[in-house]
Motif scaffolding. Structure first.
Motif, PDB file in Angstrom:
ATOM      1  N   LYS A  80       8.215  -0.798   5.280  1.00  0.00           N
ATOM      2  CA  LYS A  80       8.167  -0.381   3.879  1.00  0.00           C
ATOM      3  C   LYS A  80       6.757  -0.047   3.398  1.00  0.00           C
ATOM      4  O   LYS A  80       6.558   0.893   2.639  1.00  0.00           O
ATOM      5  CB  LYS A  80       8.773  -1.492   3.023  1.00  0.00           C
ATOM      6  CG  LYS A  80       8.944  -1.158   1.578  1.00  0.00           C
ATOM      7  CD  LYS A  80       9.673  -2.300   0.870  1.00  0.00           C
ATOM      8  CE  LYS A  80       9.950  -1.966  -0.582  1.00  0.00           C
ATOM      9  NZ  LYS A  80      10.694  -3.033  -1.245  1.00  0.00           N
ATOM     10  N   TYR A  81       5.769  -0.805   3.825  1.00  0.00           N
ATOM     11  CA  TYR A  81       4.409  -0.619   3.322  1.00  0.00           C
ATOM     12  C   TYR A  81       3.463   0.021   4.330  1.00  0.00           C
ATOM     13  O   TYR A  81       2.253   0.035   4.113  1.00  0.00           O
ATOM     14  CB  TYR A  81       3.843  -1.971   2.866  1.00  0.00           C
ATOM     15  CG  TYR A  81       4.685  -2.594   1.780  1.00  0.00           C
ATOM     16  CD1 TYR A  81       4.703  -2.046   0.501  1.00  0.00           C
ATOM     17  CD2 TYR A  81       5.492  -3.691   2.042  1.00  0.00           C
ATOM     18  CE1 TYR A  81       5.498  -2.605  -0.501  1.00  0.00           C
ATOM     19  CE2 TYR A  81       6.285  -4.248   1.047  1.00  0.00           C
ATOM     20  CZ  TYR A  81       6.282  -3.697  -0.222  1.00  0.00           C
ATOM     21  OH  TYR A  81       7.076  -4.240  -1.205  1.00  0.00           O
ATOM     22  N   GLU A  82       4.000   0.568   5.416  1.00  0.00           N
ATOM     23  CA  GLU A  82       3.136   1.175   6.424  1.00  0.00           C
ATOM     24  C   GLU A  82       2.840   2.633   6.090  1.00  0.00           C
ATOM     25  O   GLU A  82       3.688   3.349   5.559  1.00  0.00           O
ATOM     26  CB  GLU A  82       3.782   1.063   7.810  1.00  0.00           C
ATOM     27  CG  GLU A  82       3.763  -0.361   8.316  1.00  0.00           C
ATOM     28  CD  GLU A  82       4.469  -0.517   9.648  1.00  0.00           C
ATOM     29  OE1 GLU A  82       3.806  -1.002  10.578  1.00  0.00           O
ATOM     30  OE2 GLU A  82       5.658  -0.179   9.738  1.00  0.00           O
ATOM     31  N   ASP A  83       1.639   3.047   6.431  1.00  0.00           N
ATOM     32  CA  ASP A  83       1.176   4.411   6.203  1.00  0.00           C
ATOM     33  C   ASP A  83       2.008   5.395   7.032  1.00  0.00           C
ATOM     34  O   ASP A  83       2.277   5.151   8.204  1.00  0.00           O
ATOM     35  CB  ASP A  83      -0.305   4.498   6.605  1.00  0.00           C
ATOM     36  CG  ASP A  83      -0.916   5.843   6.275  1.00  0.00           C
ATOM     37  OD1 ASP A  83      -0.359   6.874   6.695  1.00  0.00           O
ATOM     38  OD2 ASP A  83      -1.960   5.851   5.603  1.00  0.00           O
ATOM     39  N   ASP A  84       2.397   6.498   6.427  1.00  0.00           N
ATOM     40  CA  ASP A  84       3.222   7.504   7.108  1.00  0.00           C
ATOM     41  C   ASP A  84       2.570   8.070   8.367  1.00  0.00           C
ATOM     42  O   ASP A  84       3.257   8.526   9.269  1.00  0.00           O
ATOM     43  CB  ASP A  84       3.552   8.663   6.156  1.00  0.00           C
ATOM     44  CG  ASP A  84       4.529   8.254   5.067  1.00  0.00           C
ATOM     45  OD1 ASP A  84       5.193   7.204   5.222  1.00  0.00           O
ATOM     46  OD2 ASP A  84       4.624   8.985   4.061  1.00  0.00           O
ATOM     47  N   ASN A  85       1.253   8.048   8.442  1.00  0.00           N
ATOM     48  CA  ASN A  85       0.535   8.604   9.595  1.00  0.00           C
ATOM     49  C   ASN A  85       0.349   7.597  10.731  1.00  0.00           C
ATOM     50  O   ASN A  85      -0.189   7.944  11.777  1.00  0.00           O
ATOM     51  CB  ASN A  85      -0.840   9.135   9.162  1.00  0.00           C
ATOM     52  CG  ASN A  85      -0.703  10.260   8.162  1.00  0.00           C
ATOM     53  OD1 ASN A  85       0.173  11.116   8.302  1.00  0.00           O
ATOM     54  ND2 ASN A  85      -1.540  10.259   7.144  1.00  0.00           N
ATOM     55  N   MET A  86       0.776   6.368  10.520  1.00  0.00           N
ATOM     56  CA  MET A  86       0.524   5.313  11.508  1.00  0.00           C
ATOM     57  C   MET A  86       1.125   5.641  12.873  1.00  0.00           C
ATOM     58  O   MET A  86       0.528   5.360  13.908  1.00  0.00           O
ATOM     59  CB  MET A  86       1.045   3.962  11.008  1.00  0.00           C
ATOM     60  CG  MET A  86       0.731   2.808  11.943  1.00  0.00           C
ATOM     61  SD  MET A  86      -0.993   2.701  12.490  1.00  0.00           S
ATOM     62  CE  MET A  86      -1.808   2.286  10.984  1.00  0.00           C
ATOM     63  N   LEU A  87       2.310   6.236  12.924  1.00  0.00           N
ATOM     64  CA  LEU A  87       2.948   6.515  14.217  1.00  0.00           C
ATOM     65  C   LEU A  87       2.193   7.557  15.028  1.00  0.00           C
ATOM     66  O   LEU A  87       2.359   7.621  16.245  1.00  0.00           O
ATOM     67  CB  LEU A  87       4.401   6.946  14.015  1.00  0.00           C
ATOM     68  CG  LEU A  87       5.320   5.840  13.513  1.00  0.00           C
ATOM     69  CD1 LEU A  87       6.725   6.379  13.280  1.00  0.00           C
ATOM     70  CD2 LEU A  87       5.357   4.673  14.471  1.00  0.00           C
ATOM     71  N   ASP A  88       1.356   8.357  14.382  1.00  0.00           N
ATOM     72  CA  ASP A  88       0.503   9.290  15.122  1.00  0.00           C
ATOM     73  C   ASP A  88      -0.625   8.540  15.824  1.00  0.00           C
ATOM     74  O   ASP A  88      -1.152   8.997  16.832  1.00  0.00           O
ATOM     75  CB  ASP A  88      -0.103  10.336  14.181  1.00  0.00           C
ATOM     76  CG  ASP A  88       0.941  11.249  13.572  1.00  0.00           C
ATOM     77  OD1 ASP A  88       2.000  11.459  14.212  1.00  0.00           O
ATOM     78  OD2 ASP A  88       0.711  11.739  12.452  1.00  0.00           O
TER      79      ASP A  88
END
Length: 181
Positions: free
Chosen positions: A116-124
């Motif tokens: 829920k609170y993770e940055d959208d770019n984290m998976l990159d």
């Protein structure tokens, strides 16, 4: 699921009802089976829903538990093939759990789904590993494995506080330290 006993002239003992059908009973029950030697346990983590199963070495279900993810029912589109003899996926499925490993009381899952609170770019930048204590039925913590290249994890294995990660043709090891140390 079943057990093959090679000691007694290769007998096969099937255990029905361990994997629970939601849609088709084929694709929706697909997942990862892992083994831990201390104690002798198996885990089965579904690919397409937030559930895992802990079993003893005789395939007796000890626990069914949920991960943090909110996907309770597999998101699959399946239909008979044009010939009608086989069922096919009609669209790419929503994968909840990519990889998993069982080490004693802890089960490690790798998911490409953000919290829920993770940055959208984290998976990159990283792969996310969630850790659960199945015995106490609690979520423990999550950590990131930062990517050297843009490749995703092929497989993980945890044994005796060492995390083994296969990415492409490279194997990396990490020491998992208890927060008390």
């Amino acid at each position: 699921m079943g057990i093959i006993d090679k000691d007694t002239s290769t007998s096969v003992s099937l255990k029905h009802g361990i994997l629970e059908k939601q849609i088709d009973g084929v694709f929706d029950v697909d997942g990862i089976l892992t083994y831990s030697t201390e104690p002798n346990l198996l885990s089965y983590v579904y690919y397409y829903r937030n559930e895992y199963i802990i079993m003893d070495s005789d395939l007796t279900v000890l626990k069914r538990q949920q991960t943090l993810d909110t996907v309770h029912k597999a998101h699959l589109q399946v239909a008979p093939s044009k010939q009608g003899a086989v069922t096919e996926m009609q669209a790419p499925p929503l994968i909840v759990n990519n990889n998993s490993s069982l080490d004693g009381e802890l089960i490690y899952t790798n998911s490409n789904r953000l919290g829920k609170y993770e940055d959208d770019n984290m998976l990159d930048q990283a792969s996310i590993i969630d850790v659960y204590n199945w015995k106490n039925d609690i979520y423990g913590y999550s950590f990131y494995l930062y990517k050297e290249r843009s490749e995703n994890i092929n497989e993980i294995k945890v044994s005796n506080n060492t995390l083994y990660v296969l990415v492409g043709n490279r194997l990396s090891t990490y020491e998992i330290r208890n927060s008390d140390n």
